[in-house]
Design a protein around this motif. Structure first.
Motif, PDB file in Angstrom:
ATOM      1  N   ASN A 141      -1.742   5.869  33.594  1.00 22.92           N
ATOM      2  CA  ASN A 141      -0.456   5.196  33.428  1.00 22.92           C
ATOM      3  C   ASN A 141       0.571   5.640  34.466  1.00 22.92           C
ATOM      4  OD1 ASN A 141      -1.297   3.715  31.148  1.00 22.92           O
ATOM      5  ND2 ASN A 141      -1.041   5.540  29.895  1.00 22.92           N
ATOM      6  N   GLY A 142       0.111   6.312  35.498  1.00 21.27           N
ATOM      7  CA  GLY A 142       1.012   6.817  36.523  1.00 21.27           C
ATOM      8  C   GLY A 142       1.272   5.799  37.610  1.00 21.27           C
ATOM      9  N   PRO A 143       2.140   6.168  38.534  1.00 18.01           N
ATOM     10  CA  PRO A 143       2.444   5.241  39.630  1.00 18.01           C
ATOM     11  C   PRO A 143       1.278   5.146  40.610  1.00 18.01           C
ATOM     12  CG  PRO A 143       3.461   7.354  40.049  1.00 18.01           C
ATOM     13  CD  PRO A 143       2.849   7.439  38.667  1.00 18.01           C
ATOM     14  N   ARG A 144       1.164   4.035  41.276  1.00 15.74           N
ATOM     15  CA  ARG A 144       0.149   3.869  42.311  1.00 15.74           C
ATOM     16  C   ARG A 144       0.714   4.256  43.670  1.00 15.74           C
ATOM     17  NH1 ARG A 144      -2.754   4.798  39.040  1.00 15.74           N
ATOM     18  NH2 ARG A 144      -3.730   3.364  37.636  1.00 15.74           N
ATOM     19  N   ARG A 145       2.047   4.235  43.779  1.00 12.82           N
ATOM     20  CA  ARG A 145       2.735   4.617  45.009  1.00 12.82           C
ATOM     21  C   ARG A 145       3.857   5.567  44.644  1.00 12.82           C
ATOM     22  NH1 ARG A 145       2.778   0.291  49.488  1.00 12.82           N
ATOM     23  NH2 ARG A 145       4.197   1.842  50.276  1.00 12.82           N
ATOM     24  N   LEU A 146       4.171   6.483  45.530  1.00  9.17           N
ATOM     25  CA  LEU A 146       5.275   7.404  45.295  1.00  9.17           C
ATOM     26  C   LEU A 146       6.532   6.876  45.966  1.00  9.17           C
ATOM     27  CD1 LEU A 146       3.575  10.878  45.720  1.00  9.17           C
ATOM     28  CD2 LEU A 146       4.145   9.666  43.612  1.00  9.17           C
ATOM     29  N   ALA A 147       7.605   6.944  45.231  1.00  9.01           N
ATOM     30  CA  ALA A 147       8.919   6.522  45.709  1.00  9.01           C
ATOM     31  C   ALA A 147       9.937   7.255  44.843  1.00  9.01           C
ATOM     32  CB  ALA A 147       9.077   5.010  45.552  1.00  9.01           C
ATOM     33  N   PRO A 148      11.187   7.267  45.247  1.00  6.85           N
ATOM     34  CA  PRO A 148      12.182   7.889  44.371  1.00  6.85           C
ATOM     35  C   PRO A 148      12.111   7.280  42.967  1.00  6.85           C
ATOM     36  CG  PRO A 148      13.128   7.496  46.527  1.00  6.85           C
ATOM     37  CD  PRO A 148      11.764   6.849  46.518  1.00  6.85           C
ATOM     38  N   LYS A 149      12.114   8.141  41.985  1.00  4.68           N
ATOM     39  CA  LYS A 149      12.068   7.797  40.549  1.00  4.68           C
ATOM     40  C   LYS A 149      10.684   7.351  40.069  1.00  4.68           C
ATOM     41  CE  LYS A 149      16.479   8.542  40.444  1.00  4.68           C
ATOM     42  NZ  LYS A 149      16.912   9.884  40.158  1.00  4.68           N
ATOM     43  N   ALA A 150       9.657   7.368  40.925  1.00  7.14           N
ATOM     44  CA  ALA A 150       8.318   6.902  40.531  1.00  7.14           C
ATOM     45  C   ALA A 150       7.685   7.783  39.460  1.00  7.14           C
ATOM     46  CB  ALA A 150       7.394   6.830  41.746  1.00  7.14           C
ATOM     47  N   LEU A 151       8.070   9.055  39.382  1.00 13.42           N
ATOM     48  CA  LEU A 151       7.474   9.977  38.411  1.00 13.42           C
ATOM     49  C   LEU A 151       8.432  10.302  37.268  1.00 13.42           C
ATOM     50  CD1 LEU A 151       5.754  12.440  40.920  1.00 13.42           C
ATOM     51  CD2 LEU A 151       4.624  10.745  39.469  1.00 13.42           C
ATOM     52  N   ASP A 152       9.436   9.443  37.027  1.00 12.54           N
ATOM     53  CA  ASP A 152      10.476   9.762  36.048  1.00 12.54           C
ATOM     54  C   ASP A 152       9.956  10.097  34.659  1.00 12.54           C
ATOM     55  OD1 ASP A 152      12.600   9.781  37.705  1.00 12.54           O
ATOM     56  OD2 ASP A 152      13.488   7.915  36.983  1.00 12.54           O
ATOM     57  N   SER A 153       8.878   9.510  34.216  1.00 11.21           N
ATOM     58  CA  SER A 153       8.375   9.773  32.863  1.00 11.21           C
ATOM     59  C   SER A 153       7.304  10.860  32.867  1.00 11.21           C
ATOM     60  CB  SER A 153       7.814   8.490  32.258  1.00 11.21           C
ATOM     61  OG  SER A 153       6.729   8.030  33.044  1.00 11.21           O
ATOM     62  N   THR A 154       7.303  11.717  33.879  1.00 15.14           N
ATOM     63  CA  THR A 154       6.224  12.674  34.076  1.00 15.14           C
ATOM     64  C   THR A 154       6.755  14.096  34.155  1.00 15.14           C
ATOM     65  OG1 THR A 154       5.128  10.981  35.403  1.00 15.14           O
ATOM     66  CG2 THR A 154       4.268  13.208  35.589  1.00 15.14           C
ATOM     67  N   ILE A 155       5.956  15.030  33.700  1.00 11.35           N
ATOM     68  CA  ILE A 155       6.184  16.443  33.974  1.00 11.35           C
ATOM     69  C   ILE A 155       5.037  16.885  34.853  1.00 11.35           C
ATOM     70  CG2 ILE A 155       6.303  18.777  33.018  1.00 11.35           C
ATOM     71  CD1 ILE A 155       7.430  17.530  30.461  1.00 11.35           C
ATOM     72  N   VAL A 156       5.336  17.490  35.982  1.00 12.07           N
ATOM     73  CA  VAL A 156       4.309  17.884  36.942  1.00 12.07           C
ATOM     74  C   VAL A 156       4.233  19.398  37.012  1.00 12.07           C
ATOM     75  CG1 VAL A 156       3.623  17.806  39.367  1.00 12.07           C
ATOM     76  CG2 VAL A 156       4.629  15.788  38.296  1.00 12.07           C
ATOM     77  N   LEU A 157       3.031  19.936  36.904  1.00  6.32           N
ATOM     78  CA  LEU A 157       2.785  21.353  37.132  1.00  6.32           C
ATOM     79  C   LEU A 157       1.903  21.459  38.363  1.00  6.32           C
ATOM     80  CD1 LEU A 157       2.704  24.386  36.491  1.00  6.32           C
ATOM     81  CD2 LEU A 157       0.753  23.897  34.993  1.00  6.32           C
ATOM     82  N   VAL A 158       2.415  22.102  39.387  1.00 10.03           N
ATOM     83  CA  VAL A 158       1.647  22.301  40.612  1.00 10.03           C
ATOM     84  C   VAL A 158       1.130  23.727  40.601  1.00 10.03           C
ATOM     85  CG1 VAL A 158       1.708  22.346  43.130  1.00 10.03           C
ATOM     86  CG2 VAL A 158       3.036  20.628  41.876  1.00 10.03           C
ATOM     87  N   THR A 159      -0.181  23.878  40.549  1.00  9.44           N
ATOM     88  CA  THR A 159      -0.770  25.207  40.666  1.00  9.44           C
ATOM     89  C   THR A 159      -1.195  25.405  42.108  1.00  9.44           C
ATOM     90  OG1 THR A 159      -2.972  24.409  40.094  1.00  9.44           O
ATOM     91  CG2 THR A 159      -1.590  25.179  38.283  1.00  9.44           C
ATOM     92  N   GLY A 160      -1.129  26.619  42.562  1.00  8.13           N
ATOM     93  CA  GLY A 160      -1.500  26.885  43.952  1.00  8.13           C
ATOM     94  C   GLY A 160      -0.495  26.325  44.935  1.00  8.13           C
ATOM     95  N   GLY A 161       0.774  26.400  44.588  1.00  6.61           N
ATOM     96  CA  GLY A 161       1.821  25.829  45.426  1.00  6.61           C
ATOM     97  C   GLY A 161       1.945  26.458  46.795  1.00  6.61           C
ATOM     98  N   ALA A 162       1.358  27.616  47.008  1.00  4.19           N
ATOM     99  CA  ALA A 162       1.426  28.254  48.321  1.00  4.19           C
ATOM    100  C   ALA A 162       0.356  27.724  49.262  1.00  4.19           C
ATOM    101  CB  ALA A 162       1.282  29.772  48.182  1.00  4.19           C
ATOM    102  N   GLY A 163      -0.631  27.017  48.729  1.00  2.00           N
ATOM    103  CA  GLY A 163      -1.681  26.448  49.563  1.00  2.00           C
ATOM    104  C   GLY A 163      -1.247  25.127  50.165  1.00  2.00           C
ATOM    105  N   ALA A 164      -2.056  24.589  51.031  1.00  2.00           N
ATOM    106  CA  ALA A 164      -1.699  23.363  51.748  1.00  2.00           C
ATOM    107  C   ALA A 164      -1.538  22.175  50.809  1.00  2.00           C
ATOM    108  CB  ALA A 164      -2.757  23.064  52.814  1.00  2.00           C
ATOM    109  N   VAL A 165      -2.471  21.983  49.877  1.00  2.00           N
ATOM    110  CA  VAL A 165      -2.381  20.851  48.953  1.00  2.00           C
ATOM    111  C   VAL A 165      -1.211  21.049  47.993  1.00  2.00           C
ATOM    112  CG1 VAL A 165      -3.560  19.574  47.116  1.00  2.00           C
ATOM    113  CG2 VAL A 165      -4.841  20.325  49.134  1.00  2.00           C
ATOM    114  N   GLY A 166      -1.077  22.260  47.465  1.00  2.00           N
ATOM    115  CA  GLY A 166       0.027  22.533  46.550  1.00  2.00           C
ATOM    116  C   GLY A 166       1.377  22.356  47.212  1.00  2.00           C
ATOM    117  N   HIS A 167       1.508  22.838  48.446  1.00  2.00           N
ATOM    118  CA  HIS A 167       2.767  22.687  49.168  1.00  2.00           C
ATOM    119  C   HIS A 167       3.076  21.207  49.380  1.00  2.00           C
ATOM    120  CE1 HIS A 167       6.047  23.789  51.822  1.00  2.00           C
ATOM    121  NE2 HIS A 167       5.603  22.888  52.678  1.00  2.00           N
ATOM    122  N   ALA A 168       2.069  20.429  49.765  1.00  2.00           N
ATOM    123  CA  ALA A 168       2.269  18.988  49.951  1.00  2.00           C
ATOM    124  C   ALA A 168       2.649  18.326  48.628  1.00  2.00           C
ATOM    125  CB  ALA A 168       1.006  18.346  50.528  1.00  2.00           C
ATOM    126  N   ALA A 169       2.021  18.743  47.531  1.00  2.00           N
ATOM    127  CA  ALA A 169       2.350  18.174  46.221  1.00  2.00           C
ATOM    128  C   ALA A 169       3.803  18.462  45.854  1.00  2.00           C
ATOM    129  CB  ALA A 169       1.406  18.717  45.147  1.00  2.00           C
TER     130      ALA A 169
END
Length: 127
Positions: A32-60
């Motif tokens: 039920n998530g967005p197919r594209r990212l844009a401002p407000k696209a994740l408004d109904s979501t809580i995001v937990l990024v694990t490994g935020g110091a890595g390349a993928v986590g930093h990009a996330a």
């Protein structure tokens, strides 16, 4: 593969690496998530990024910040709740100290991991 939009330069295309595409996929794959990212696209979501110091986590983290989401969970809060619920203890008393870095010092957190820091490295966007 898809061609770049006409208004995107070659430099922009060349800067999109596998980590950024992986992070984008992780943020847009939910049923039920967005197919594209844009401002407000994740408004109904809580995001937990694990490994935020890595390349993928930093990009996330960067992509989540782009969407103006204000509910990206800081790992420190989640670690506290997990320990309270019976997960493995984290902290100096358990032999796994928490080493915190503010988001602006993500590169320093990455360096700490590369240098085999002992502990749980947390990049906190709220710090």
């Amino acid at each position: 593969m898809r061609p770049l939009p006409d208004n995107a330069s070659f430099e922009v295309g060349a800067s999109l690496g596998v980590p950024a595409l992986t992070a984008h996929r992780a943020l847009t794959v939910a049923e039920n998530g967005p197919r594209r990212l844009a401002p407000k696209a994740l408004d109904s979501t809580i995001v937990l990024v694990t490994g935020g110091a890595g390349a993928v986590g930093h990009a996330a983290i960067q992509l989540v910040l782009f969407t103006d989401l204000d509910r990206m969970a800081a790992a420190a809060d989640d670690v506290t709740e997990a320990v309270r619920d019976g997960a493995m203890g984290v902290g100096t008393e358990h032999g796994l100290p928490i080493v915190r870095f503010p988001l602006a010092e993500t590169a320093a957190a990455h360096t700490a991991v590369q240098n085999h820091v002992v502990g749980k490295v947390v990049v906190d966007p709220a710090a």
